[in-house]
Design a protein around this motif. Sequence first.
Motif, PDB file in Angstrom:
ATOM      1  N   MET A   1     -43.791  20.523  21.595  1.00  0.00           N
ATOM      2  CA  MET A   1     -42.735  20.305  20.621  1.00  0.00           C
ATOM      3  C   MET A   1     -41.529  19.696  21.313  1.00  0.00           C
ATOM      4  SD  MET A   1     -41.148  24.106  19.985  1.00  0.00           S
ATOM      5  CE  MET A   1     -39.821  23.423  19.002  1.00  0.00           C
ATOM      6  N   CYS A   2     -40.521  19.374  20.540  1.00  0.00           N
ATOM      7  CA  CYS A   2     -39.252  18.903  21.093  1.00  0.00           C
ATOM      8  C   CYS A   2     -38.148  19.580  20.320  1.00  0.00           C
ATOM      9  CB  CYS A   2     -39.140  17.378  20.964  1.00  0.00           C
ATOM     10  SG  CYS A   2     -37.551  16.733  21.533  1.00  0.00           S
ATOM     11  N   GLY A   3     -37.445  20.518  20.975  1.00  0.00           N
ATOM     12  CA  GLY A   3     -36.403  21.272  20.307  1.00  0.00           C
ATOM     13  C   GLY A   3     -35.020  21.038  20.853  1.00  0.00           C
ATOM     14  N   ARG A   4     -34.899  20.307  21.953  1.00  0.00           N
ATOM     15  CA  ARG A   4     -33.608  19.933  22.536  1.00  0.00           C
ATOM     16  C   ARG A   4     -33.785  18.615  23.284  1.00  0.00           C
ATOM     17  NH1 ARG A   4     -30.661  24.659  23.636  1.00  0.00           N
ATOM     18  NH2 ARG A   4     -30.946  26.039  21.841  1.00  0.00           N
ATOM     19  N   PHE A   5     -32.775  17.778  23.254  1.00  0.00           N
ATOM     20  CA  PHE A   5     -32.834  16.572  24.076  1.00  0.00           C
ATOM     21  C   PHE A   5     -31.447  16.122  24.470  1.00  0.00           C
ATOM     22  CE2 PHE A   5     -32.859  14.910  19.704  1.00  0.00           C
ATOM     23  CZ  PHE A   5     -32.104  13.739  19.751  1.00  0.00           C
ATOM     24  N   THR A   6     -31.365  15.036  25.227  1.00  0.00           N
ATOM     25  CA  THR A   6     -30.097  14.549  25.754  1.00  0.00           C
ATOM     26  C   THR A   6     -29.922  13.074  25.412  1.00  0.00           C
ATOM     27  OG1 THR A   6     -30.986  13.888  27.926  1.00  0.00           O
ATOM     28  CG2 THR A   6     -30.230  16.163  27.693  1.00  0.00           C
ATOM     29  N   LEU A   7     -28.668  12.690  25.267  1.00  0.00           N
ATOM     30  CA  LEU A   7     -28.293  11.290  25.074  1.00  0.00           C
ATOM     31  C   LEU A   7     -26.922  11.133  25.709  1.00  0.00           C
ATOM     32  CD1 LEU A   7     -29.026   8.543  23.835  1.00  0.00           C
ATOM     33  CD2 LEU A   7     -27.925   9.299  21.717  1.00  0.00           C
ATOM     34  N   THR A   8     -26.915  10.888  27.009  1.00  0.00           N
ATOM     35  CA  THR A   8     -25.703  11.029  27.810  1.00  0.00           C
ATOM     36  C   THR A   8     -24.931   9.727  27.968  1.00  0.00           C
ATOM     37  OG1 THR A   8     -26.835  10.637  29.920  1.00  0.00           O
ATOM     38  CG2 THR A   8     -26.824  12.895  29.078  1.00  0.00           C
ATOM     39  N   VAL A   9     -25.162   8.747  27.089  1.00  0.00           N
ATOM     40  CA  VAL A   9     -24.487   7.451  27.194  1.00  0.00           C
ATOM     41  C   VAL A   9     -23.528   7.259  26.022  1.00  0.00           C
ATOM     42  CG1 VAL A   9     -26.456   6.452  28.415  1.00  0.00           C
ATOM     43  CG2 VAL A   9     -26.315   6.246  25.923  1.00  0.00           C
ATOM     44  N   GLU A  10     -22.664   6.274  26.182  1.00  0.00           N
ATOM     45  CA  GLU A  10     -21.745   5.908  25.110  1.00  0.00           C
ATOM     46  C   GLU A  10     -22.462   5.039  24.075  1.00  0.00           C
ATOM     47  OE1 GLU A  10     -18.749   7.023  24.838  1.00  0.00           O
ATOM     48  OE2 GLU A  10     -18.261   7.772  26.844  1.00  0.00           O
ATOM     49  N   LEU A  11     -21.823   4.870  22.935  1.00  0.00           N
ATOM     50  CA  LEU A  11     -22.416   4.115  21.839  1.00  0.00           C
ATOM     51  C   LEU A  11     -22.708   2.665  22.226  1.00  0.00           C
ATOM     52  CD1 LEU A  11     -23.309   4.239  18.888  1.00  0.00           C
ATOM     53  CD2 LEU A  11     -20.958   3.651  18.240  1.00  0.00           C
TER      54      LEU A  11
END
Length: 228
Positions: A1-11
């Motif tokens: 499953m996938c219950g948490r993730f990251t997106l550590t960049v700006e728009l």
Amino acid sequence: MCGRFTLTVELNALRRRFLASAEDVSLHRPRFNIAPTQNLPVIRQEGEERKIREMRWGLIPRWAKETSIGQRMINARSETLTEKPSFRPLLHRRRCLVPADGYYEWSKTETGKKQPYRIIVGDGELFAFAGLWDRWVSPEGKTVESFTIITTRANEKLSRIHHRMPVILPRSAEDLWLDPAVKEPDFLRQLLVPYPDESVRFYPVSTLVNSPRNDTEACIRPLDGGNT
């Protein structure tokens, strides 16, 4: 499953990587511990353009009576997409890319405690999960757009942590996934496969990620022991 993730960049990094515009995404900031029910940038094909839209994680089908159902629909199994009435029509006409640069999974240790790991592609590059989205309108007329992340069996490397993994699309498949002219379920299912072992790495992280209240760079910092 996938219950948490990251997106550590700006728009702006999302705009460049996915060649998409983002007129209505106002609240995005680097995120280190994304959790269900939060609003996040998602990429859709709209006519000839790719658009970055802010959507809620946890699919709320258009026929739902209330939004709480979304908490149970953060993932969709690739093997049963065409069997589920919530997902079957979306596979034909409402596919999306969910941008990320890592996700978390928990593995039980010999002591019985669960150790969180962060899984990344390459050296932490941006990638896209295969997603589906829908639009729900409340009895009062409020519109909520939401999405789910498709999962598949884990590749051999990641099966050491968990038997499932989110579908990470290779760049070569992103256009096909978004293309509204592509509708054949059997063809689409060929895209929903485990990402290659040699292209992913994982490393242990702090149990800070256990709480979605913790959303800082400390969440992605490797514990002693390095990467695998």
